[in-house]
Design an enzyme around this catalytic site. Structure first.
Site, PDB file in Angstrom:
ATOM      1  N   HIS A 157       0.675  38.214   2.756  1.00 15.98           N
ATOM      2  CA  HIS A 157       1.760  39.464   2.665  1.00 15.98           C
ATOM      3  C   HIS A 157       1.584  39.582   1.131  1.00 15.98           C
ATOM      4  O   HIS A 157       2.481  40.157   0.524  1.00 15.98           O
ATOM      5  CB  HIS A 157       2.757  39.346   3.310  1.00 15.98           C
ATOM      6  CG  HIS A 157       2.836  38.706   4.643  1.00 15.98           C
ATOM      7  ND1 HIS A 157       3.110  39.914   5.630  1.00 15.98           N
ATOM      8  CD2 HIS A 157       2.849  37.761   5.248  1.00 15.98           C
ATOM      9  CE1 HIS A 157       3.022  39.259   6.877  1.00 15.98           C
ATOM     10  NE2 HIS A 157       2.886  38.036   6.542  1.00 15.98           N
ATOM     11  N   SER A 278      -8.032  50.348 -24.894  1.00 19.03           N
ATOM     12  CA  SER A 278      -7.388  51.640 -24.921  1.00 19.03           C
ATOM     13  C   SER A 278      -7.486  52.051 -26.003  1.00 19.03           C
ATOM     14  O   SER A 278      -7.252  51.518 -27.075  1.00 19.03           O
ATOM     15  CB  SER A 278      -5.890  51.446 -24.157  1.00 19.03           C
ATOM     16  OG  SER A 278      -5.106  52.636 -24.456  1.00 19.03           O
ATOM     17  N   LYS A 284      -4.416  46.478 -24.829  1.00 17.09           N
ATOM     18  CA  LYS A 284      -4.948  46.301 -23.469  1.00 17.09           C
ATOM     19  C   LYS A 284      -6.551  45.852 -23.226  1.00 17.09           C
ATOM     20  O   LYS A 284      -7.357  46.170 -24.381  1.00 17.09           O
ATOM     21  CB  LYS A 284      -4.950  47.988 -23.299  1.00 17.09           C
ATOM     22  CG  LYS A 284      -4.018  48.477 -22.795  1.00 17.09           C
ATOM     23  CD  LYS A 284      -3.262  48.235 -21.386  1.00 17.09           C
ATOM     24  CE  LYS A 284      -3.858  49.593 -20.488  1.00 17.09           C
ATOM     25  NZ  LYS A 284      -3.291  49.185 -19.226  1.00 17.09           N
ATOM     26  N   GLU A 291     -12.783  47.270 -11.284  1.00 16.80           N
ATOM     27  CA  GLU A 291     -12.261  48.219 -10.732  1.00 16.80           C
ATOM     28  C   GLU A 291     -13.312  49.110 -10.067  1.00 16.80           C
ATOM     29  O   GLU A 291     -13.407  50.130  -9.250  1.00 16.80           O
ATOM     30  CB  GLU A 291     -11.522  49.374 -11.795  1.00 16.80           C
ATOM     31  CG  GLU A 291     -10.048  48.555 -12.304  1.00 16.80           C
ATOM     32  CD  GLU A 291      -9.652  49.365 -13.473  1.00 16.80           C
ATOM     33  OE1 GLU A 291      -8.794  50.504 -13.234  1.00 16.80           O
ATOM     34  OE2 GLU A 291      -9.911  48.682 -14.606  1.00 16.80           O
TER      35      GLU A 291
END
Ligand code: ARG
Length: 461
Positions: A157, A278, A284, A291
């Protein structure tokens, strides 16, 4: 005009829109090498059976060799009005060698030709998928061995559940990709019957030798039914289904890399060359490649759906709808191969942070099960009762804002007087994973055995 192919019972040329919707050459040119190989095998068989002269065969083979060279060197002019790769090659062949080129299409049709080309192409794609999956497994095995004893939290979970080893977690993916490999291998076996010689749908009146062409083209045997031969795209579905399941695995792996590389988790750091910064936030490091592996998996799954839906209402035998099999399959193959390679490279370059993982492994009372197991093992308490005792200990630790291992003996004995000093021997994340020695369990020793077993299973000397 391109309509010469139909033998002259058409008067007008096609509407420009007809050409646009009908022509497949822009994408099926990818089948050129398979198309030539099939035609060469067919020509040899026709001559061996006395259906064309040996001189015709020689002219055809020579012409096809030249077409091969022209296409390989980017010198071939693909003509949209010639619709597809089959007619483009045949037209050029005839331009080069004349009359013998016009004899090549004896005893075959574009319907068995396209089924053959697609099978040859998909068979290679299946072999490549297997090889890329093997490369990915190798990287996983290497990293799993390195981290056989690295403790991290295991989740259910997405809640901290029990400590596991990072190596064990990585080995889970070796299993998934192993099943993917077996699916592609299995699909390849099923694919490997040759449709050439089914002709349009009914077979042919010429005394062709389908065993000969099947053998020359590396098939186990010819297909058994001419109607099925030209209607069947199961092999493409088999590739896409195997690819879609594989894409699920890649996507779950990519999702974990995304999660693990957040500053909040901090379990891994992706190598710089698979991340981006970024333009506004200087701190970043975004896991773009992971992704995209996650994102592109949707395309592969979508192509499976698309072909299933294309085929489901088609009466036998060939319908032009089947031309829609190509772009989706090609894109699925390209996408899967790219994602497999990217996943392997990311795993190889990623840096693990074992201190951070170990620290996280104990957060959330992950050793509660170890306390319960100890009560069962040492105090002969039933598991259900032990579960209740450990739950009360968790509650107490929560109140105190500490871990289970930081409770005093007095506090534990207030919960259950049978608990003694020895319990502290099992209240640690390292002891926890070391104790999970059951078959398929997370103990470092088991992980090392699993790595060795997977190596000899998947990469026998
Ligand atoms: N371009 C066609 C395809 O990809 C080849 C087969 C055409 N057959 C036909 N009878 N029009 O499916």
């Amino acid at each position: 005009s391109g309509r010469d192919m139909w033998g002259g019972h058409f008067e007008a040329g096609p509407a420009p829109l007809m050409e646009q919707i009908n022509a497949s050459i822009d994408f099926d040119k990818r089948l050129w090498a398979q198309d030539i190989a099939g035609s060469m095998a067919h020509a040899r068989m026709l001559a061996a059976q006395g259906i064309v002269l040996e001189a015709d065969r020689d002219a055809i083979l020579e012409g096809l060799a030249q077409v091969h060279e022209e296409i390989a060197e980017g010198q071939f002019h693909f003509e949209r009005s010639l619709e597809d790769i089959h007619l483009n090659i045949e037209a050029r062949l005839t331009e080069l060698v004349g009359e013998p080129g016009r004899r090549l299409h004896t005893g075959r049709s574009r319907n068995d030709q396209v089924a053959l080309d697609m099978k040859l192409w998909t068979r290679e794609a299946m072999d490549r998928a297997d090889a890329r999956l093997a490369e990915l497994q190798k990287v996983l095995l290497h990293r799993a061995e390195e981290h056989a004893a690295t403790v991290m939290p295991g989740f259910t979970h997405l809640q901290a559940a029990q400590p596991v080893t990072f190596g064990h977690h990585l080995m889970a993916y070796v299993e998934m990709f192993g099943r993917d490999r077996s699916r592609f291998q299995d699909a390849r076996r099923r694919l490997n019957e040759c449709p050439l010689g089914a002709a349009a749908l009914a077979g042919t009146s010429f005394p062709i030798d389908r065993d000969a062409t099947a053998a020359e083209l590396g098939f186990e045997r010819p297909t058994a039914n001419s109607i099925d031969s030209v209607s069947d795209r199961d092999f493409a579905l088999d590739y896409l289904a195997s690819a879609a399941i594989c894409a699920v695995h890649l996507s779950r792996l990519a999702e974990e890399l995304v999660l693990w590389s957040t500053p909040q988790f901090g379990f891994v750091r992706m190598s710089e060359d698979f991340t981006s910064g970024s333009s506004i936030m200087p701190q970043k490091r975004n896991p773009d490649a992971a992704e995209l592996v996650r994102g592109k998996s949707g395309r592969v799954m979508g192509h499976l759906q698309a072909l299933l839906i294309t085929l489901k209402g088609l009466p036998l035998a060939y319908s032009k709808d089947m031309q829609e099999d190509k772009e989706g399959l090609f894109d699925a193959v390209d996408t899967l191969e790219l994602c497999l390679a990217a996943a392997a490279a990311m795993l190889l370059g990623m840096k693990a942070n074992p201190e951070r993982m170990k620290e996280a492994a104990g957060v959330g009372f992950t050793i509660a099960t170890d306390l319960a197991d100890w009560m069962v093992r040492v105090k002969n308490v039933s598991f259900r009762e032990a579960h209740g005792i450990a739950a009360r200990a968790v509650k107490r630790a929560e109140e105190r804002g500490c871990g289970l291992e930081a409770l005093t003996l007095a506090e534990l004995q207030a919960i259950d007087p049978r608990i003694d000093e020895a319990v502290f021997g099992v209240l640690g994340v390292e002891r926890s994973v070391e104790s999970r020695m059951s078959h398929g369990g997370t103990a470092p020793e088991r992980v090392r055995q699993a790595v060795a077993a997977a190596r000899s299973r998947y990469f026998p000397e």
